[in-house]
Design a protein around this motif. Structure first.
Motif, short mmCIF file in Angstrom:
data_model
loop_
_atom_site.label_atom_id
_atom_site.label_comp_id
_atom_site.label_asym_id
_atom_site.label_seq_id
_atom_site.Cartn_x
_atom_site.Cartn_y
_atom_site.Cartn_z
N ILE A 119 0.84 -1.21 0.00
CA ILE A 119 0.00 0.00 0.00
C ILE A 119 0.87 1.25 0.00
O ILE A 119 0.61 2.21 -0.74
N LEU A 120 1.93 1.25 0.81
CA LEU A 120 2.79 2.43 0.89
C LEU A 120 3.58 2.64 -0.40
O LEU A 120 3.99 3.77 -0.68
N LEU A 121 3.79 1.59 -1.16
CA LEU A 121 4.46 1.77 -2.46
C LEU A 121 3.64 2.65 -3.40
O LEU A 121 4.19 3.26 -4.31
N GLY A 122 2.32 2.71 -3.14
CA GLY A 122 1.48 3.58 -3.95
C GLY A 122 1.82 5.04 -3.80
O GLY A 122 1.54 5.85 -4.69
N MET A 123 2.46 5.43 -2.67
CA MET A 123 2.87 6.81 -2.49
C MET A 123 4.04 7.19 -3.40
O MET A 123 4.30 8.38 -3.62
N MET A 124 4.72 6.19 -3.93
CA MET A 124 5.88 6.46 -4.78
C MET A 124 5.52 6.57 -6.26
O MET A 124 6.38 6.91 -7.08
N VAL A 125 4.28 6.27 -6.61
CA VAL A 125 3.85 6.30 -8.01
C VAL A 125 3.38 7.70 -8.36
O VAL A 125 2.37 8.17 -7.83
N PRO A 126 4.06 8.41 -9.26
CA PRO A 126 3.58 9.75 -9.66
C PRO A 126 2.37 9.64 -10.57
O PRO A 126 2.22 8.66 -11.31
N PHE A 157 -5.20 7.09 -5.25
CA PHE A 157 -4.00 7.83 -4.87
C PHE A 157 -4.09 8.40 -3.46
O PHE A 157 -3.06 8.78 -2.88
N GLY A 158 -5.28 8.47 -2.89
CA GLY A 158 -5.43 9.00 -1.54
C GLY A 158 -5.30 7.96 -0.45
O GLY A 158 -4.96 8.29 0.69
N ILE A 159 -5.54 6.69 -0.77
CA ILE A 159 -5.53 5.63 0.23
C ILE A 159 -4.15 5.41 0.87
O ILE A 159 -4.06 5.28 2.10
#
Length: 285
Positions: A119-126, A157-159
């Motif tokens: 889930i936290l890897l989603g923060m790295m996706v622009p 992108f908010g999760i």
């Protein structure tokens, strides 16, 4: 002598407080002035704006700019679309991230750490990297030019950030709270909704503000996925109001002022909860 020493010790503290207050007042004026300037700008016409007096008070307060923005500029329709998309995104992000954060931080299962990492890897996706794949997926699902074409990406992108914030707060809640609730006969759902969620309300307010700002001001997805004027949000609508030959900047300023008001209201309603969240985070750190 003791009285004189006390006065000498208090004087530097008093001067320091005055200097600090003066500095904070200057910073406050600097931060608020753009909003005041926008309010003045929205009440002028093109002739006054381009006459060189961009900063000063309007010679004549053109409240008709707001009426024209709402009617001729379709700002009311854009505003409704933005409110609908943003509200739906906030609700879905809060529900999904709260349940996910609670399951990861409070329940014992083998893949909890792996799930949190994914889930936290989603923060790295622009968003630029996901723009084309999302467009193709939404096109194949026939969701382009619908509200869902914005709500789904906004929620996705908010999760990650929301789960990160809420799970850290759930970890700080003592286990005894849940044990007491179970002993009183509460099931897992009642414990979650009645006990745990109220305890992390500052984190929920923080997530709501972050999600609101991200959705309300987003332009890339709104421009790419929405071509129908009936579904366009405020950011796209404000951009489309810039004419090819003649642009009524006062009307655009009125539209921008209308778009700014919800942000101010949201902050005024939730700022105390956000402050509690920051204080709690600092204490934990």
């Amino acid at each position: 002598m003791s009285t004189a020493k006390g006065l000498l010790q208090r004087r530097p503290n008093f001067i320091g407080k005055i200097l600090l207050q003066g500095f904070l007042i200057i910073v406050t004026i600097i931060q608020i002035y753009p909003l005041i300037w926008l309010a003045f700008f929205s009440l002028k016409d093109n002739s006054e704006i381009f006459s060189g007096d961009v900063v000063g008070l309007p010679k004549k307060f053109l409240w008709s700019n707001y009426a024209k923005a709402l009617s001729d500029g379709h700002v009311l329709n854009y505003f409704f679309n933005s409110v609908l998309v943003t509200a739906a995104s906030i609700i879905l992000v809060l529900i999904l991230s709260a349940m996910t954060g609670y399951a990861i931080s409070r329940m014992n299962w083998k893949l909890s750490n792996l799930t949190m990492t994914l889930i936290l890897l989603g923060m790295m996706v622009p968003i630029h990297a996901a723009l084309l794949p999302l467009f193709m997926v939404l096109k194949n699902l026939h969701l382009l030019n619908t509200y869902w074409s914005l709500i789904i990406p906004y929620v996705a992108f908010g999760i990650p950030l929301a789960v990160f914030i809420l799970s850290s707060f759930f970890k700080g809640v003592p286990r005894e709270m849940e044990e007491s609730a179970v002993m009183d006969g509460c099931g897992i759902y009642k414990t979650f909704f009645s006990i745990m969620l109220p305890l992390v309300s500052p984190a929920i307010a923080t997530v709501a503000i972050f999600t609101f700002l991200a959705c309300w001001n987003e332009l890339m997805f709104a421009t790419t996925f929405i071509n129908n004027e009936s579904y366009q949000t405020l950011t796209v609508g404000m951009m489309s109001m810039v004419g090819t030959y003649i642009t009524q900047w006062g009307i655009i300023g009125a539209g921008l002022m209308i778009a700014t008001i919800p942000t101010i209201i949201i902050y005024l309603l939730l700022n105390k909860q956000v402050q509690k969240s920051m204080i709690a985070g600092a204490v934990k750190g």
